[in-house]
Design a protein around this motif. Structure first.
Motif, PDB file in Angstrom:
ATOM      1  N   VAL A  61     -11.759  -1.569  -5.582  1.00 46.30           N
ATOM      2  CA  VAL A  61     -10.528  -1.372  -5.000  1.00 46.30           C
ATOM      3  C   VAL A  61     -10.156   0.109  -4.681  1.00 46.30           C
ATOM      4  O   VAL A  61      -9.610   0.496  -3.897  1.00 46.30           O
ATOM      5  N   GLY A  62     -10.472   0.957  -5.725  1.00 49.00           N
ATOM      6  CA  GLY A  62     -10.375   2.441  -5.493  1.00 49.00           C
ATOM      7  C   GLY A  62     -11.041   3.123  -4.392  1.00 49.00           C
ATOM      8  O   GLY A  62     -10.475   4.208  -3.997  1.00 49.00           O
ATOM      9  N   ILE A  63     -11.993   2.456  -3.668  1.00 44.50           N
ATOM     10  CA  ILE A  63     -12.457   2.859  -2.524  1.00 44.50           C
ATOM     11  C   ILE A  63     -12.216   2.243  -1.215  1.00 44.50           C
ATOM     12  O   ILE A  63     -12.612   2.553   0.123  1.00 44.50           O
ATOM     13  N   ALA A  64     -11.624   1.055  -1.287  1.00 40.55           N
ATOM     14  CA  ALA A  64     -11.448   0.097  -0.405  1.00 40.55           C
ATOM     15  C   ALA A  64     -10.118   0.360   0.579  1.00 40.55           C
ATOM     16  O   ALA A  64      -9.210   1.026  -0.219  1.00 40.55           O
ATOM     17  N   GLN A  65      -9.766  -0.001   1.693  1.00 40.22           N
ATOM     18  CA  GLN A  65      -8.638   0.284   2.316  1.00 40.22           C
ATOM     19  C   GLN A  65      -7.880  -1.092   2.567  1.00 40.22           C
ATOM     20  O   GLN A  65      -6.556  -1.115   2.787  1.00 40.22           O
ATOM     21  N   ALA A  66      -8.270  -2.170   2.037  1.00 33.98           N
ATOM     22  CA  ALA A  66      -7.704  -3.561   1.764  1.00 33.98           C
ATOM     23  C   ALA A  66      -8.218  -4.441   1.047  1.00 33.98           C
ATOM     24  O   ALA A  66      -9.628  -4.434   0.574  1.00 33.98           O
ATOM     25  N   LEU A  67      -7.705  -5.214   0.516  1.00 35.51           N
ATOM     26  CA  LEU A  67      -8.200  -6.376  -0.538  1.00 35.51           C
ATOM     27  C   LEU A  67      -7.702  -7.837  -0.079  1.00 35.51           C
ATOM     28  O   LEU A  67      -6.605  -7.894   0.240  1.00 35.51           O
ATOM     29  N   VAL A  68      -8.779  -8.555   0.166  1.00 33.78           N
ATOM     30  CA  VAL A  68      -8.617 -10.109   0.525  1.00 33.78           C
ATOM     31  C   VAL A  68      -8.825 -10.943  -0.622  1.00 33.78           C
ATOM     32  O   VAL A  68     -10.102 -10.748  -1.117  1.00 33.78           O
ATOM     33  N   LEU A  69      -8.102 -11.609  -1.233  1.00 34.08           N
ATOM     34  CA  LEU A  69      -8.172 -12.681  -2.309  1.00 34.08           C
ATOM     35  C   LEU A  69      -8.462 -14.098  -1.782  1.00 34.08           C
ATOM     36  O   LEU A  69      -7.352 -14.524  -1.361  1.00 34.08           O
ATOM     37  N   ASN A  70      -9.450 -14.624  -1.948  1.00 33.51           N
ATOM     38  CA  ASN A  70      -9.596 -16.106  -1.456  1.00 33.51           C
ATOM     39  C   ASN A  70      -9.976 -17.193  -2.398  1.00 33.51           C
ATOM     40  O   ASN A  70     -11.078 -16.781  -3.076  1.00 33.51           O
ATOM     41  N   ARG A  90      -2.307  -2.848  -5.967  1.00 29.13           N
ATOM     42  CA  ARG A  90      -0.813  -2.507  -6.015  1.00 29.13           C
ATOM     43  C   ARG A  90      -0.523  -1.114  -6.440  1.00 29.13           C
ATOM     44  O   ARG A  90       0.525  -0.333  -6.142  1.00 29.13           O
ATOM     45  N   THR A  91      -1.167  -0.840  -7.483  1.00 30.37           N
ATOM     46  CA  THR A  91      -1.206   0.705  -8.031  1.00 30.37           C
ATOM     47  C   THR A  91      -1.550   1.789  -6.836  1.00 30.37           C
ATOM     48  O   THR A  91      -0.942   2.847  -6.686  1.00 30.37           O
ATOM     49  N   ARG A  92      -2.534   1.456  -6.086  1.00 29.73           N
ATOM     50  CA  ARG A  92      -2.871   2.307  -4.989  1.00 29.73           C
ATOM     51  C   ARG A  92      -2.063   2.393  -3.951  1.00 29.73           C
ATOM     52  O   ARG A  92      -2.199   3.148  -2.892  1.00 29.73           O
ATOM     53  N   GLY A  93      -1.460   0.989  -3.602  1.00 27.33           N
ATOM     54  CA  GLY A  93      -0.740   0.913  -2.333  1.00 27.33           C
ATOM     55  C   GLY A  93      -1.563   0.272  -1.089  1.00 27.33           C
ATOM     56  O   GLY A  93      -0.807   0.369   0.001  1.00 27.33           O
ATOM     57  N   ILE A  94      -2.524  -0.107  -1.523  1.00 21.55           N
ATOM     58  CA  ILE A  94      -3.209  -0.740  -0.257  1.00 21.55           C
ATOM     59  C   ILE A  94      -2.972  -2.508  -0.082  1.00 21.55           C
ATOM     60  O   ILE A  94      -2.450  -3.006  -1.171  1.00 21.55           O
ATOM     61  N   GLY A 210      -6.940  -8.482   6.634  1.00 19.78           N
ATOM     62  CA  GLY A 210      -7.245  -7.434   5.885  1.00 19.78           C
ATOM     63  C   GLY A 210      -7.549  -6.238   6.574  1.00 19.78           C
ATOM     64  O   GLY A 210      -7.307  -5.029   6.233  1.00 19.78           O
ATOM     65  N   ALA A 211      -8.431  -6.332   7.375  1.00 17.95           N
ATOM     66  CA  ALA A 211      -9.027  -5.187   8.464  1.00 17.95           C
ATOM     67  C   ALA A 211      -8.131  -4.554   9.332  1.00 17.95           C
ATOM     68  O   ALA A 211      -7.890  -3.376   9.230  1.00 17.95           O
ATOM     69  N   PHE A 212      -6.973  -5.491   9.630  1.00  9.48           N
ATOM     70  CA  PHE A 212      -6.101  -4.944  10.631  1.00  9.48           C
ATOM     71  C   PHE A 212      -5.059  -4.287   9.767  1.00  9.48           C
ATOM     72  O   PHE A 212      -4.416  -3.274  10.031  1.00  9.48           O
TER      73      PHE A 212
END
Length: 277
Positions: A61-70, A90-94, A210-212
């Motif tokens: 998550v620290g290097i991603a721009q979005a997170l998707v949970l399925n 949530r901590t990173r705000g993504i 997530g990408a958008f």
């Protein structure tokens, strides 16, 4: 151009940013759809990572721009990983996209969703009518409803869920309804029934959102752009498949080709969007 614009030009601009910037989208998703969701993200121009071990999800998550949970294929370790990833996001705000696959089907699935909602509110929730109505019920400590509901029947539940979670909620179906906590509501009427015959198309919609959302700061507009893209691509893919006398096996490849090759003229000509508020 205002980020609150939702005409074809604005939504197409978001797709162009996805293609240009290749955002990294971290997916904790189910076994059934991992390959298809990853390929859909690649086709649209994003960069997927599928990582679910709780030992590394916070770092990812620290290097991603979005997170998707399925939550399609649940087990205790994955639920824990989703909680850890959600906290880190949530901590990173993504942005965080929650796909509540099968919500309401079993007590275990409902309990997992309740745990996730207690961990932190998602940015966007996308599901079919019964899933959204069930999550809205869990959020309000009530029961979900039968899975036969049409998307339009879930709009009020989606609006209640959006207000409760401070999130964007997308109810997908024959029409896709996208609402947010401020009262905005728009409907997309693209797509084709054959899209429901290919495993992973719905889950890939959540991945695309997530990408958008990674590149568009307004999550409501990001959700509209992603769903419009997939719906239009789906229409065109079915047309090509049927013209070739083929079926849903061919459709899987046509959908991925469409995500890669969609052009601005086709997007603008086919977009069927109605804004209600």
């Amino acid at each position: 151009m205002s980020q609150y614009s939702i005409d074809a030009a604005a939504l197409w601009a978001d797709l162009e940013v996805v293609r240009a910037s290749a955002p990294l989208v971290h997916n904790i998703t189910n076994f059934v759809v991992m390959n298809y969701s990853a390929n859909a993200l690649l086709a649209v121009g994003a960069s997927p990572v599928m990582a679910h071990a709780h030992e590394e999800v916070q770092d990812m998550v620290g290097i991603a721009q979005a997170l998707v949970l399925n939550i399609g294929t649940l087990e205790p370790d994955w639920i824990r990983s989703m909680q850890l990833a959600l906290q880190a996001a949530r901590t990173r705000g993504i942005p965080v996209v929650l796909d509540p696959v099968g919500a309401g089907a079993t007590p275990y699935r409902n309990a997992a969703l309740t745990e996730l909602l207690r961990t932190g509110a998602p940015t966007i929730v996308r599901g079919n009518a019964s899933e959204v109505m069930s999550v809205a019920g869990l959020s309000q400590k009530t029961r979900g409803v039968d899975s036969a509901a049409a998307s339009g029947e879930a709009v009020h539940a989606a609006q209640a869920l959006a207000r409760d979670q401070g999130a964007v909620v997308c109810v997908s179906g024959a029409d896709d309804h996208v609402v947010d906590a401020s009262g905005r509501w728009a409907t997309l009427s693209n797509g084709h029934p054959w899209m429901t015959r290919v495993t992973g198309v719905g889950c890939s919609a959540s991945a695309l959102i997530g990408a958008f959302a990674a590149v568009q700061p307004d999550p409501w507009r990001a959700t509209l752009a992603a769903m419009a893209c997939l719906g239009i691509v789906g229409e065109m893919a079915v047309e090509r498949t049927q013209a070739a006398g083929a079926g849903v096996g061919r459709l899987q490849a046509e959908l991925l080709d469409g995500l890669q090759l969609l052009d601005a003229a086709s997007f603008a000509a086919r977009l069927k969007l109605t804004r209600h508020a």
